[in-house]
Write an enzyme that holds these catalytic residues in place. Structure first.
Site, PDB file in Angstrom:
ATOM      1  N   TYR A   1       4.049   0.515  -2.978  1.00 50.71           N
ATOM      2  CA  TYR A   1       4.119   0.194  -4.116  1.00 50.71           C
ATOM      3  C   TYR A   1       5.570  -0.838  -4.941  1.00 50.71           C
ATOM      4  O   TYR A   1       6.236  -0.790  -6.546  1.00 50.71           O
ATOM      5  CB  TYR A   1       4.129   1.233  -5.368  1.00 50.71           C
ATOM      6  CG  TYR A   1       2.893   2.994  -4.927  1.00 50.71           C
ATOM      7  CD1 TYR A   1       2.327   1.977  -5.790  1.00 50.71           C
ATOM      8  CD2 TYR A   1       3.085   2.902  -3.699  1.00 50.71           C
ATOM      9  CE1 TYR A   1       0.831   3.126  -5.841  1.00 50.71           C
ATOM     10  CE2 TYR A   1       1.260   4.075  -3.815  1.00 50.71           C
ATOM     11  CZ  TYR A   1       0.689   4.061  -3.810  1.00 50.71           C
ATOM     12  OH  TYR A   1      -0.150   4.752  -4.415  1.00 50.71           O
TER      13      TYR A   1
ATOM     14  N   HIS B   1       0.427  -1.309  -0.120  1.00 48.08           N
ATOM     15  CA  HIS B   1      -0.154   0.144   0.278  1.00 48.08           C
ATOM     16  C   HIS B   1       0.346   1.604   0.011  1.00 48.08           C
ATOM     17  O   HIS B   1       0.864   2.322  -0.499  1.00 48.08           O
ATOM     18  CB  HIS B   1      -0.551   0.363   1.193  1.00 48.08           C
ATOM     19  CG  HIS B   1      -1.837   1.105   1.425  1.00 48.08           C
ATOM     20  ND1 HIS B   1      -2.394   1.306   0.745  1.00 48.08           N
ATOM     21  CD2 HIS B   1      -1.922   2.397   1.643  1.00 48.08           C
ATOM     22  CE1 HIS B   1      -3.866   2.219   1.100  1.00 48.08           C
ATOM     23  NE2 HIS B   1      -2.885   3.046   1.528  1.00 48.08           N
TER      24      HIS B   1
ATOM     25  N   HIS C   1     -10.316   3.253  -3.405  1.00 52.30           N
ATOM     26  CA  HIS C   1     -10.573   3.117  -1.236  1.00 52.30           C
ATOM     27  C   HIS C   1     -11.734   1.624  -0.978  1.00 52.30           C
ATOM     28  O   HIS C   1     -12.601   1.671  -0.954  1.00 52.30           O
ATOM     29  CB  HIS C   1     -11.417   3.897  -0.683  1.00 52.30           C
ATOM     30  CG  HIS C   1     -10.880   3.671   0.912  1.00 52.30           C
ATOM     31  ND1 HIS C   1     -11.520   4.400   1.953  1.00 52.30           N
ATOM     32  CD2 HIS C   1      -9.288   3.845   1.229  1.00 52.30           C
ATOM     33  CE1 HIS C   1     -11.113   4.074   2.843  1.00 52.30           C
ATOM     34  NE2 HIS C   1      -9.729   4.444   2.628  1.00 52.30           N
TER      35      HIS C   1
ATOM     36  N   GLN D   1      -8.291   9.289  10.722  1.00 49.91           N
ATOM     37  CA  GLN D   1      -8.401  10.664  10.093  1.00 49.91           C
ATOM     38  C   GLN D   1      -8.494  12.074  10.510  1.00 49.91           C
ATOM     39  O   GLN D   1      -8.039  12.539  11.364  1.00 49.91           O
ATOM     40  CB  GLN D   1      -9.974  10.482   9.586  1.00 49.91           C
ATOM     41  CG  GLN D   1     -10.319   9.179   9.039  1.00 49.91           C
ATOM     42  CD  GLN D   1      -9.806   8.858   7.681  1.00 49.91           C
ATOM     43  OE1 GLN D   1     -10.440   9.964   6.547  1.00 49.91           O
ATOM     44  NE2 GLN D   1      -9.230   8.092   7.043  1.00 49.91           N
TER      45      GLN D   1
ATOM     46  N   GLN E   1     -12.646   3.175   9.374  1.00 47.75           N
ATOM     47  CA  GLN E   1     -12.775   3.928   9.924  1.00 47.75           C
ATOM     48  C   GLN E   1     -14.247   4.966   9.801  1.00 47.75           C
ATOM     49  O   GLN E   1     -14.689   4.879   9.149  1.00 47.75           O
ATOM     50  CB  GLN E   1     -11.416   4.796   9.464  1.00 47.75           C
ATOM     51  CG  GLN E   1     -10.359   4.047   9.584  1.00 47.75           C
ATOM     52  CD  GLN E   1      -9.226   5.467   9.973  1.00 47.75           C
ATOM     53  OE1 GLN E   1      -9.481   6.290  10.998  1.00 47.75           O
ATOM     54  NE2 GLN E   1      -8.060   5.270   9.813  1.00 47.75           N
TER      55      GLN E   1
ATOM     56  N   ASN F   1      -2.604   6.231  -8.530  1.00 49.19           N
ATOM     57  CA  ASN F   1      -2.497   5.474  -6.844  1.00 49.19           C
ATOM     58  C   ASN F   1      -3.029   3.352  -7.634  1.00 49.19           C
ATOM     59  O   ASN F   1      -2.769   3.360  -9.128  1.00 49.19           O
ATOM     60  CB  ASN F   1      -3.872   5.151  -6.072  1.00 49.19           C
ATOM     61  CG  ASN F   1      -3.928   3.800  -5.182  1.00 49.19           C
ATOM     62  OD1 ASN F   1      -4.728   3.692  -5.516  1.00 49.19           O
ATOM     63  ND2 ASN F   1      -3.744   4.133  -4.410  1.00 49.19           N
TER      64      ASN F   1
END
Lengths: 87, 699
Positions: free
Chosen positions: B22, B19, B66, B284, B210, B503
């Protein structure tokens, strides 16, 4: 027989609870209760009227219903049946 | 062998995870860095790319995934995904002004997928609408391979002044590190960690995803932008995946500096967090500022005003190391580079067997009936049907920048306040095409997104992508990934849209039933429109306009031809010659015309044999072929001759294939079995079919 089943759906105890946190910070603490009140949790309260033979059955029906219809998601929510009452 | 303590091991393990690091994808993604452009001020090296749009303004944009959190808790998964991408844009020093959400689900026939989609849209509504950023310009696709692994990609676009751009790195030795926001245990649920520190009982009380707080994000956005205006902020970075470990080590590593931090100063939301927990928590709504010492007071004043929790947790050093203390005890001491530049893994790739989807032959005599059925079924299909149910949930107007509304335009077109300019942004991907040929499908996605952006009159200038695949340890999946990157690189080169960041999301597969998602590169293209008053939407405006098909119906994507066609459309719109414009996308020309009619409530008559094509194609193929490099446009009678002349100069095939009218009927004239015949569709019927799919499925 008809039963009244009361349920509470809230975020898991260790999950954040932005609504409750905001109420605590902006209303309760600003309103002068900082020393007395240390936490506010917000959640959802649902009251079902259900046909069943006995109270345990009423409880089961409502638990299954809430689980199956994804009224709560066990991954983030705590689900409690707080009261079963014969009408 | 080095001996690392528990905290150091945790930090390394987080930063060396797929994550954050990479590690599988970096060797392949390197190919994007060969494409350069003067417009791109900051490219792949930072959190999000920065593109110069002139007049002293820059645009920052990026797409992220996500997927995993959203598959298990769609509402909060999608919401915190948006929270994350907003922070990525904000930390470059610009105001986030647009959100796009490319979504992929399994068939809506299944109740589980309907639940996923409703909740994901709900989460986007909750976070996007509350944070005061409009959502539009995304795309959605349905395929059974997304049954258990839905994809929730999130993109954000920000605008700011060039002088306010802040790199995500520390600057001078002695600069202060100010952490904004509170840290809790809510972002910690690593498997290794759970078995060691938290008991199983407490694990049951912990959510697996979360919970975000969009109103807190809105406050963080305003406070951050105000802090930057003071001139004392030398760099900033958001805390996302990898938490404080990632923010400190990457900010230090990028500047070849070191940092020293003191964990007892970190504002906590819960009691008794261990140093390990504080270093890897992914709570967050947090941000790390690198502030010149002289600016401490000014920044504090702003953060106080916004009622934010913050603390000065340390400072910048010249040691090149991340040094972590807790109450005076050293708990971690690692080289920043070890964390921020982890080693790569070179995965093997192997080409899978040829993939095909079955197609059936059509016979000339059946054509009129087939065409009638096909147009209805295409308009009803999830991949094409009106997205009204989705976008009406989103606030697509907040911020007063939205020029074209989603009912008349699939592209987000936003004015840049204080200038004449506008930007156009569109996300696009086609998993089926990518599954059949990863190279062509991915190159095609870039081309198609560029075409969308050009169709409103904007020149495509940069690209960001999110690569969604199965496990990179599977050589066939890794081949799909490598081939699609090769396709995107080639397309970006020719179309002059350098990749500014993105991403990679691997492991989108179901362990139980072995279903791997179709390879799904999702592309976001940014376009710039020099004069915002020239933006053109897709809806037909007037009766008696000429309808012109631009580009040949031909099966293979030719990037050079694509580039020429796109440039020409942008020029035509710049000359104010077009009244409506749409790229031929899913469902081909037939669906494009239907959408132009429905959205404008203007009808049309189309002569199918006039549609330009190289190959001999029958009426059915001409209408529904999904060839690239084609547009459908309308223009007033007076301008038609000039348009045709212009297309001839540019050597791009174009022909007037019909006219708009007021008959409430979309009619296609074709040459069926050597007789001319007309297939008629009642416009209100088409509209009803097109709009009913999502409301009837999702209520």
């Amino acid at each position: 027989m008809k039963f009244l089943v009361e349920t509470i759906i809230e975020n898991l105890p260790l999950a954040r609870n932005p609504e409750g946190e905001t109420i605590l910070r902006e209303l309760v603490h600003r309103g002068g209760y900082k020393d007395l009140v240390s936490d506010v949790r917000s959640g959802k309260y649902l009251r079902f009227t259900v046909e069943a033979d006995h109270s345990n059955e009423a409880k089961e029906i409502i638990f299954d219903l809430c689980n199956k219809l994804r009224i709560f998601n066990p991954i983030v929510h705590k689900f409690t049946i707080s009261k079963v009452e014969k009408l | 062998m080095n001996n690392f303590n528990e905290v150091e091991e945790g930090m390394i393990s987080v930063m060396h995870s797929e994550h954050c690091s990479y590690k599988s994808s970096r060797p392949i993604l390197k190919a994007f860095s060969q494409i350069k452009s003067k417009r791109v001020l900051i490219g792949l090296e930072q959190d999000a790319g920065v593109v110069d749009i002139g007049d002293g303004y820059v645009v920052v944009f990026k797409i992220e995934s996500h997927n995993h959190p959203s598959s298990i808790e769609p509402f909060h998964g999608a919401a915190t995904g948006i929270g994350g991408i907003i922070r990525d844009i904000l930390c470059m020093g610009v105001r986030p002004i647009l959100l796009l959400d490319p979504l992929r689900f399994g068939s809506l026939e299944k109740p589980h997928n309907r639940w996923l989609m409703k909740e994901v849209v709900g989460g986007i509504v909750n976070y996007g609408n509350c944070s005061g950023i409009p959502t539009l310009g995304g795309d959605i696709e349905f395929d059974e391979s997304f049954d258990t692994n839905c994809l929730v990609n999130v993109a954000c676009v920000g605008v700011g002044k060039v002088e306010n751009i802040k790199p995500s790195q520390v600057k001078d030795v002695g600069d202060l590190l100010i952490l904004v926001g509170t840290t809790g245990r809510d972002g910690i649920h690593g498997v290794t960690f759970a078995s060691r520190v938290i008991t199983e009982e407490s694990e049951a009380d912990r959510p697996a995803v979360q919970i975000g707080d969009p109103f807190a994000k809105k406050v963080l956005i305003e406070a951050t932008l105000e802090a930057i205006e003071t001139g004392f902020v030398n760099g900033l970075k958001d805390l996302g995946g990898g938490g404080l470990t990632c923010a400190t080590s990457e900010m230090a590593g990028a500047a070849e500096k070191g940092v020293e931090i003191h964990l007892e100063k970190v504002p906590l939301r819960e009691e008794n967090l261990s140093p390990y927990e504080i270093m890897i928590s992914e709570s967050q709504e947090r941000m790390l500022f690198c502030v010149a010492p002289s600016g401490k007071e000014a920044i504090s004043k702003i953060l106080d005003k916004y009622n934010l929790s913050y603390a000065c947790i340390g400072h910048v050093t010249d040691t090149g190391r991340v040094l972590v203390f807790n109450n005076g005890t050293k708990v971690a001491d690692l080289p920043a580079k070890l964390l921020s530049d982890p080693p790569v893994i070179h995965r093997t790739s192997s080409k899978p067997k040829i993939r095909e989807i079955s197609t059936s032959n059509v016979y000339a005599a059946d054509l009129p009936i087939l065409i009638e059925k096909k147009l209805y079924s295409l308009l009803e299909s999830g991949n094409i049907a009106s997205r009204r149910w989705i976008y009406t949930h989103y606030d697509h107007e907040v911020g007063v920048r939205t020029i074209l509304k989603p009912n008349v335009c699939d592209v987000a077109v936003l004015r840049i306040l204080g200038t004449k300019k506008a930007i156009a942004v569109k996300s696009f991907g086609n998993s089926v095409q990518t599954y059949l040929s990863p190279y062509d499908g991915a190159a095609g996605a870039v081309a198609e997104a560029c075409r969308y952006v050009a169709s409103v009159g904007a020149k495509p200038v940069a690209m960001s992508n999110c690569c969604n695949y199965g496990s990179p340890e599977n050589p066939e999946v890794f081949w799909e990934f490598s081939e699609s990157v090769r396709g995107m690189v080639d397309a970006c080169k020719v179309l002059d849209t350098p990749c500014t960041g993105g991403n990679v999301s691997f492991y989108n597969e179901d362990e139980e039933n072995g279903i791997i998602i179709k390879p799904s590169p999702v592309v976001v293209i940014l376009g710039v429109l020099e004069d915002q008053t020239k933006a053109v939407s897709m809806n037909f405006k007037n009766p008696d306009d000429s309808i012109i098909a631009i580009g040949n119906t031909v099966t293979r994507l030719d990037l050079q031809r694509e580039k020429k066609t796109i440039d020409m459309i942008v020029e035509l719109i710049d000359k104010r010659l077009l009244t409506a414009s749409i790229p031929c996308s899913r469902g081909g020309l037939g669906v494009s015309v239907a959408k132009m009619c429905i959205s404008g409530d203007v009808s049309a008559l189309i002569r199918i044999p006039l549609i330009p094509s190289y190959d001999h194609m029958n009426e059915y193929e001409l209408l529904f072929d999904e060839s690239h490099s084609r547009f459908m446009v309308s223009a007033s009678e007076d301008n038609t001759a000039e348009i045709i002349k212009f297309t001839k100069q540019k050597e791009i095939p174009a022909r007037i294939i019909g006219k708009t009218n007021n008959s409430q009927e979309l009619a296609f004239v074709g040459n069926f079995s050597n007789t001319l015949d007309t297939i008629r569709f009642h416009l209100p019927d088409l509209k009803e079919k097109w709009e009913k799919t999502f409301p009837s499925m999702l209520g």
